[in-house]
Design an enzyme around this catalytic site. Sequence first.
Site, PDB file in Angstrom:
ATOM      1  N   HIS A   1      -3.343  -5.742   2.793  1.00 36.71           N
ATOM      2  CA  HIS A   1      -2.992  -5.913   4.202  1.00 36.71           C
ATOM      3  C   HIS A   1      -3.555  -7.267   4.627  1.00 36.71           C
ATOM      4  O   HIS A   1      -4.190  -7.955   3.845  1.00 36.71           O
ATOM      5  CB  HIS A   1      -3.628  -4.806   5.050  1.00 36.71           C
ATOM      6  CG  HIS A   1      -3.265  -3.418   4.617  1.00 36.71           C
ATOM      7  ND1 HIS A   1      -1.992  -2.911   4.758  1.00 36.71           N
ATOM      8  CD2 HIS A   1      -3.996  -2.435   4.042  1.00 36.71           C
ATOM      9  CE1 HIS A   1      -1.976  -1.664   4.299  1.00 36.71           C
ATOM     10  NE2 HIS A   1      -3.178  -1.351   3.844  1.00 36.71           N
TER      11      HIS A   1
ATOM     12  N   CYS B   1       0.806  -1.215   0.000  1.00 38.32           N
ATOM     13  CA  CYS B   1       0.000   0.000   0.000  1.00 38.32           C
ATOM     14  C   CYS B   1       0.851   1.283   0.000  1.00 38.32           C
ATOM     15  O   CYS B   1       1.436   1.598  -1.017  1.00 38.32           O
ATOM     16  CB  CYS B   1      -0.993  -0.077   1.155  1.00 38.32           C
ATOM     17  SG  CYS B   1      -2.389   1.023   0.926  1.00 38.32           S
TER      18      CYS B   1
HETATM   19  N1  GLN Z   1      -2.145   6.880   2.085  1.00 41.48           N
HETATM   20  C1  GLN Z   1      -2.383   5.864   1.181  1.00 41.48           C
HETATM   21  C2  GLN Z   1      -3.788   5.811   0.607  1.00 41.48           C
HETATM   22  O1  GLN Z   1      -4.789   6.034   1.292  1.00 41.48           O
HETATM   23  C3  GLN Z   1      -1.945   4.564   1.793  1.00 41.48           C
HETATM   24  C4  GLN Z   1      -2.911   3.896   2.708  1.00 41.48           C
HETATM   25  C5  GLN Z   1      -2.379   2.573   3.209  1.00 41.48           C
HETATM   26  O2  GLN Z   1      -1.186   2.376   3.308  1.00 41.48           O
HETATM   27  N2  GLN Z   1      -3.279   1.685   3.574  1.00 41.48           N
HETATM   28  O3  GLN Z   1      -3.898   5.568  -0.588  1.00 41.48           O
END
Ligand code: GLN
Length: 241
Positions: free
Chosen positions: A194, A94
């Site tokens: 995740h 992510c």
């Molecule tokens: N800030 C990023 C987004 O919302 C990453 C979010 C995350 O790592 N889950 O796209």
Amino acid sequence: MTESTVRIGVILPEVFGTYGDGGNATVLAKRMEWRGIASEIVSIGLAEPVPSDLDIYLIGGGEDGTQTLAVEHLQKFPGLQQAANGSASVLAVCAGLQILGEWYEDANGNRVEGVGALDVRTTMGERCVGELVSTPMVPGLSDLLTGFENHAGSTQLGPDARPFGHVLRGRGNDVGDPLGDGAVQGNIFSTYMHGPVLARNPQVADFLIQRAIGVDSLEPLALPDVDRFRDERLEAAEITG
Ligand code: GLN
């Protein structure tokens, strides 16, 4: 620690701890321990340079604002990029995927220059939250990939990167036809999943271990709880085996 100890780097856990992706390190270490393979988890914080001599580098998900701190750190201490140009593997999740790219937009829509290790660019759009399931596109991986996504970024891949998987449920990169999840380029593997992704996808954990120790296969581990966990999450995404 001996020469053959597999060293697992957890990059900036204080920035990338939000989504529990630090669990990926525990999964790798445990799966090695159960097979008698020596490993060591090395946490690299904001006060330390990033070493270039680790075997596996893990970067997790994080918040929009703080992920910029990580870009600055990796630009100042390019140990991960140097190691990925050698034989080390990187697993980025992510925010980790976004910062390794050419650029990404922050929550205010400002473009932030990334590390430039992946041929990807990320814009901010609708938030994608929920189960994410994909078919792996990486040779050596055959099991469906399952994870949980929570991001507003949409990631466009350039010609040097290819998706980690083709999306069956959820949004993944949120761009592409077919819709892809993540990006693979050289020794860098990245995904929006995740879970932690390695807890849900033991085949990916073993794939990284195999690469680290230079073997084509590993002694299988019978872990019925992990199988049940996978089945349950795939069912939650309405995928039946
Ligand atoms: N800030 C990023 C987004 O919302 C990453 C979010 C995350 O790592 N889950 O796209």
